[in-house]
Design an enzyme around this catalytic site. Structure first.
Site, PDB file in Angstrom:
ATOM      1  N   THR A 156       0.810  -1.217   0.000  1.00  0.00           N
ATOM      2  CA  THR A 156       0.000   0.000   0.000  1.00  0.00           C
ATOM      3  C   THR A 156       0.849   1.276   0.000  1.00  0.00           C
ATOM      4  OG1 THR A 156      -1.502   1.275   1.417  1.00  0.00           O
ATOM      5  CG2 THR A 156      -0.150  -0.329   2.534  1.00  0.00           C
ATOM      6  N   ASP A 157       0.275   2.350  -0.525  1.00  0.00           N
ATOM      7  CA  ASP A 157       0.960   3.654  -0.487  1.00  0.00           C
ATOM      8  C   ASP A 157       1.084   4.168   0.951  1.00  0.00           C
ATOM      9  OD1 ASP A 157      -1.735   4.312  -0.042  1.00  0.00           O
ATOM     10  OD2 ASP A 157      -1.887   5.702  -1.732  1.00  0.00           O
ATOM     11  N   GLU A 158       0.301   3.585   1.885  1.00  0.00           N
ATOM     12  CA  GLU A 158       0.325   4.091   3.272  1.00  0.00           C
ATOM     13  C   GLU A 158       1.664   3.832   3.957  1.00  0.00           C
ATOM     14  OE1 GLU A 158      -3.118   3.572   5.665  1.00  0.00           O
ATOM     15  OE2 GLU A 158      -4.476   3.802   3.967  1.00  0.00           O
TER      16      GLU A 158
ATOM     17  N   TYR B 269      -1.995  -0.354  11.078  1.00  0.00           N
ATOM     18  CA  TYR B 269      -2.169  -1.041   9.789  1.00  0.00           C
ATOM     19  C   TYR B 269      -0.949  -0.826   8.903  1.00  0.00           C
ATOM     20  CZ  TYR B 269      -3.390  -1.467   4.839  1.00  0.00           C
ATOM     21  OH  TYR B 269      -3.364  -1.782   3.499  1.00  0.00           O
TER      22      TYR B 269
ATOM     23  N   LYS C  16       2.121  -3.366   7.536  1.00  0.00           N
ATOM     24  CA  LYS C  16       2.345  -3.564   6.098  1.00  0.00           C
ATOM     25  C   LYS C  16       3.789  -3.204   5.735  1.00  0.00           C
ATOM     26  CE  LYS C  16      -0.277  -4.527   3.212  1.00  0.00           C
ATOM     27  NZ  LYS C  16      -0.678  -5.874   2.662  1.00  0.00           N
TER      28      LYS C  16
HETATM   29  P1  NAD Z   1     -10.152  -7.053   2.127  1.00  0.00           P
HETATM   30  O1  NAD Z   1     -10.194  -6.635   3.549  1.00  0.00           O
HETATM   31  O2  NAD Z   1     -11.315  -6.828   1.241  1.00  0.00           O
HETATM   32  O3  NAD Z   1      -9.816  -8.620   2.028  1.00  0.00           O
HETATM   33  C1  NAD Z   1      -8.838  -9.236   2.814  1.00  0.00           C
HETATM   34  C2  NAD Z   1      -8.942 -10.739   2.563  1.00  0.00           C
HETATM   35  O4  NAD Z   1      -7.905 -11.388   3.321  1.00  0.00           O
HETATM   36  C3  NAD Z   1     -10.264 -11.356   3.020  1.00  0.00           C
HETATM   37  O5  NAD Z   1     -10.728 -12.277   2.073  1.00  0.00           O
HETATM   38  C4  NAD Z   1      -9.915 -12.054   4.333  1.00  0.00           C
HETATM   39  O6  NAD Z   1     -10.742 -13.155   4.622  1.00  0.00           O
HETATM   40  C5  NAD Z   1      -8.479 -12.472   4.033  1.00  0.00           C
HETATM   41  N1  NAD Z   1      -7.692 -12.677   5.263  1.00  0.00           N
HETATM   42  C6  NAD Z   1      -7.588 -11.835   6.332  1.00  0.00           C
HETATM   43  N2  NAD Z   1      -6.781 -12.376   7.264  1.00  0.00           N
HETATM   44  C7  NAD Z   1      -6.349 -13.568   6.761  1.00  0.00           C
HETATM   45  C8  NAD Z   1      -5.482 -14.564   7.242  1.00  0.00           C
HETATM   46  N3  NAD Z   1      -4.901 -14.463   8.431  1.00  0.00           N
HETATM   47  N4  NAD Z   1      -5.244 -15.643   6.452  1.00  0.00           N
HETATM   48  C9  NAD Z   1      -5.853 -15.761   5.246  1.00  0.00           C
HETATM   49  N5  NAD Z   1      -6.694 -14.854   4.746  1.00  0.00           N
HETATM   50  C10 NAD Z   1      -6.937 -13.757   5.492  1.00  0.00           C
HETATM   51  O7  NAD Z   1      -8.834  -6.386   1.541  1.00  0.00           O
HETATM   52  P2  NAD Z   1      -8.550  -5.650   0.154  1.00  0.00           P
HETATM   53  O8  NAD Z   1      -9.032  -4.251   0.244  1.00  0.00           O
HETATM   54  O9  NAD Z   1      -8.991  -6.532  -0.955  1.00  0.00           O
HETATM   55  O10 NAD Z   1      -6.949  -5.592   0.207  1.00  0.00           O
HETATM   56  C11 NAD Z   1      -6.167  -6.668  -0.279  1.00  0.00           C
HETATM   57  C12 NAD Z   1      -4.693  -6.315  -0.155  1.00  0.00           C
HETATM   58  O11 NAD Z   1      -4.409  -5.118  -0.871  1.00  0.00           O
HETATM   59  C13 NAD Z   1      -4.243  -6.059   1.294  1.00  0.00           C
HETATM   60  O12 NAD Z   1      -2.970  -6.631   1.464  1.00  0.00           O
HETATM   61  C14 NAD Z   1      -4.171  -4.541   1.393  1.00  0.00           C
HETATM   62  O13 NAD Z   1      -3.200  -4.139   2.337  1.00  0.00           O
HETATM   63  C15 NAD Z   1      -3.751  -4.175  -0.018  1.00  0.00           C
HETATM   64  N6  NAD Z   1      -4.182  -2.836  -0.487  1.00  0.00           N
HETATM   65  C16 NAD Z   1      -5.490  -2.451  -0.365  1.00  0.00           C
HETATM   66  C17 NAD Z   1      -5.882  -1.211  -0.884  1.00  0.00           C
HETATM   67  C18 NAD Z   1      -7.314  -0.735  -0.784  1.00  0.00           C
HETATM   68  O14 NAD Z   1      -7.581   0.424  -1.111  1.00  0.00           O
HETATM   69  N7  NAD Z   1      -8.271  -1.561  -0.376  1.00  0.00           N
HETATM   70  C19 NAD Z   1      -4.933  -0.390  -1.506  1.00  0.00           C
HETATM   71  C20 NAD Z   1      -3.602  -0.825  -1.585  1.00  0.00           C
HETATM   72  C21 NAD Z   1      -3.243  -2.066  -1.091  1.00  0.00           C
HETATM   73  O1  DAU Z   2      -4.183   4.017   0.419  1.00  0.00           O
HETATM   74  C1  DAU Z   2      -4.379   2.648   0.363  1.00  0.00           C
HETATM   75  C2  DAU Z   2      -5.196   2.226   1.546  1.00  0.00           C
HETATM   76  O2  DAU Z   2      -6.505   2.719   1.329  1.00  0.00           O
HETATM   77  C3  DAU Z   2      -5.228   0.730   1.791  1.00  0.00           C
HETATM   78  O3  DAU Z   2      -3.930   0.297   2.087  1.00  0.00           O
HETATM   79  C4  DAU Z   2      -6.166   0.380   2.937  1.00  0.00           C
HETATM   80  O4  DAU Z   2      -6.270  -1.015   3.082  1.00  0.00           O
HETATM   81  C5  DAU Z   2      -7.529   0.962   2.641  1.00  0.00           C
HETATM   82  O5  DAU Z   2      -8.390   0.738   3.737  1.00  0.00           O
HETATM   83  C6  DAU Z   2      -7.440   2.457   2.342  1.00  0.00           C
HETATM   84  O6  DAU Z   2      -7.087   3.201   3.536  1.00  0.00           O
HETATM   85  P1  DAU Z   2      -7.742   4.633   3.859  1.00  0.00           P
HETATM   86  O7  DAU Z   2      -7.649   4.859   5.303  1.00  0.00           O
HETATM   87  O8  DAU Z   2      -7.207   5.681   2.952  1.00  0.00           O
HETATM   88  O9  DAU Z   2      -9.245   4.325   3.384  1.00  0.00           O
HETATM   89  P2  DAU Z   2     -10.673   4.591   4.063  1.00  0.00           P
HETATM   90  O10 DAU Z   2     -11.689   4.186   3.057  1.00  0.00           O
HETATM   91  O11 DAU Z   2     -10.758   4.021   5.431  1.00  0.00           O
HETATM   92  O12 DAU Z   2     -10.685   6.178   4.198  1.00  0.00           O
HETATM   93  C7  DAU Z   2     -10.505   7.004   3.057  1.00  0.00           C
HETATM   94  C8  DAU Z   2     -10.579   8.451   3.536  1.00  0.00           C
HETATM   95  O13 DAU Z   2     -11.912   8.739   3.984  1.00  0.00           O
HETATM   96  C9  DAU Z   2      -9.677   8.762   4.713  1.00  0.00           C
HETATM   97  O14 DAU Z   2      -9.186  10.093   4.586  1.00  0.00           O
HETATM   98  C10 DAU Z   2     -10.611   8.679   5.921  1.00  0.00           C
HETATM   99  C11 DAU Z   2     -11.937   9.163   5.342  1.00  0.00           C
HETATM  100  N1  DAU Z   2     -13.152   8.575   5.962  1.00  0.00           N
HETATM  101  C12 DAU Z   2     -13.239   7.227   6.057  1.00  0.00           C
HETATM  102  C13 DAU Z   2     -14.345   6.644   6.638  1.00  0.00           C
HETATM  103  C14 DAU Z   2     -14.456   5.138   6.776  1.00  0.00           C
HETATM  104  C15 DAU Z   2     -14.177   9.409   6.414  1.00  0.00           C
HETATM  105  O15 DAU Z   2     -14.095  10.649   6.306  1.00  0.00           O
HETATM  106  N2  DAU Z   2     -15.274   8.824   6.977  1.00  0.00           N
HETATM  107  C16 DAU Z   2     -15.403   7.477   7.135  1.00  0.00           C
HETATM  108  O16 DAU Z   2     -16.429   7.020   7.689  1.00  0.00           O
END
Ligand code: NAD
Ligand code: DAU
Length: 331
Positions: free
Chosen positions: A119-121, A143, A147
């Protein structure tokens, strides 16, 4: 390719598997613990063509069973929600840290190529300009800290053991099947139900939005064309303040602006994320979907797929919502 894809019952992993099966004819085994965020129905479109192993990545026996016959591992499995990591951080060390380590050992024993989805985080917040792969790592939340630790472990297996490991860091994803704890699906479903739209702080935090299929293809590019030991950023084409995202969702759903409610800010809230994807673009990848088009498609998907989100909104998500926001959902 014969792939072991971990965490593919979640949002991005399920999209990745669909793309790999449909566009590349890959043979896929999925290993997933089916946590609150993972659902078998997310794999419905490819169910007939995959092998599913129910288990956790931190369990070596489950990993050994799932890794049988694989040429490469792609790891999506993680605890992914920043707010949950603030309230209850330990699950994040176990899955994101220890789980990644168990997978790396399995890859080392078998000599497998390994792609870590990151992730970019890990870079923390940036006021102006964009992060490159050389930017310092300054994670802010439990988180992103777990990562970051995982990324470093993945790269250490290249430097120490010569294992072909790679890292792909994505920006904020959005699209179908995203669990509604995240900003975009939360706001869409609340707007459709007439629930308040909880905006943290002043709503001016900026995220770099990436349509989920674009990220899926970016990870596929890293898997096929990336150089071992390298990190590749994969960022979206558009940046947007949260308030603008919410405004667009109000327009697309026809809900009223009065639903916006400013709530207490997230502790340690990163102000802005922005990724330079020049290195991955050098391998031939491009983000195809602009935010306006992807968001409209996403709103349509949630409108048309109540069968997917109704069980979530009426299940354990309700309790999470009450605990976190201090109010209940209407329905
Ligand atoms: P998600 O929360 O939708 O899905 C996570 C999946 O992992 C689920 O299917 C869950 O059951 C499985 N899981 C959790 N713990 C586990 C364990 N201990 N063993 C096996 N499986 C397990 O997540 P997502 O948003 O699809 O993100 C997927 C990946 O991409 C993550 O590694 C996240 O850090 C990364 N990522 C997410 C975003 C985003 O915006 N959502 C952006 C950049 C990177
Ligand atoms: O940047 C990549 C990341 O993006 C991933 O690595 C993470 O897994 C994913 O959860 C996401 O993280 P963020 O914290 O950026 O996403 P989130 O959707 O939780 O929040 C996006 C923005 O919106 C952030 O500035 C917080 C704000 N927010 C979020 C929620 C849930 C609100 O203002 N209100 C809310 O209720």
């Amino acid at each position: 390719m014969r792939l072991l894809v971990c965490g593919a019952a979640g949002f991005i992993g399920s999209t990745f598997v669909e793309l790999r099966v449909r566009e590349h004819g890959d043979q896929v085994t999925v290993l997933d613990a089916l946590t609150y965020a993972g659902r078998r129905e997310n794999l419905r479109a490819v169910e007939a063509g995959i092998r599913f192993v129910h288990g956790a990545i931190e369990d070596p026996a489950a990993v050994a069973e799932a890794a049988e016959g694989a040429e490469a591992i792609v790891n999506f499995a993680a605890e992914t929600h920043v707010d949950r990591s603030i309230a209850d951080p330990f699950a994040f060390s176990v899955t994101n840290g220890q789980g990644t380590h168990v997978l790396l050992e399995a890859a080392r024993e078998r000599g497998l190529r390994y792609v870590q989805v990151s992730t970019d985080e890990v870079y923390g917040s940036i006021e102006s300009g964009s992060f490159t792969e050389e930017s310092p790592l300054r994670p802010s939340s439990p988180y992103s800290a777990t990562k970051t630790g995982a990324d470093l472990l993945v790269l250490s297996y290249f430097h120490t053991y010569g294992l072909p490991t790679l890292v792909c860091r994505g920006s904020n994803n959005y699209g179908p099947r995203q669990y509604p704890e995240k900003l975009i699906p939360l706001m869409i479903l609340n707007a459709l139900a007439g629930d308040p739209l909880p905006v943290y702080g002043d709503g001016r935090n900026v995220r770099n939005w990436l349509y989920v299929e674009d990220f899926g293809r970016g990870i596929g590019h890293v898997l096929e064309h990336g150089a071992p030991g390298e990190v590749y950023n994969c960022g979206g084409p558009d940046e947007c303040e949260n308030l603008e995202v919410v405004g667009r969702i109000l327009k697309l759903t026809g809900a009223d602006e009065s639903l916006i409610e400013y709530v207490t800010d997230r502790p340690g809230h990163d102000r802005r994320y922005s990724l330079s994807s020049a290195k991955l673009e050098g391998l031939g990848w491009r983000a195809r979907t602009r935010f306006e088009e992807g968001l409209s498609r996403t709103v349509d998907w949630y409108r048309e797929n109540a069968w997917w989100w109704e069980p979530i909104r009426s299940g354990s998500y309700r309790e999470y919502y009450e605990r976190h926001y201090g109010r209940s959902l209407k329905r």
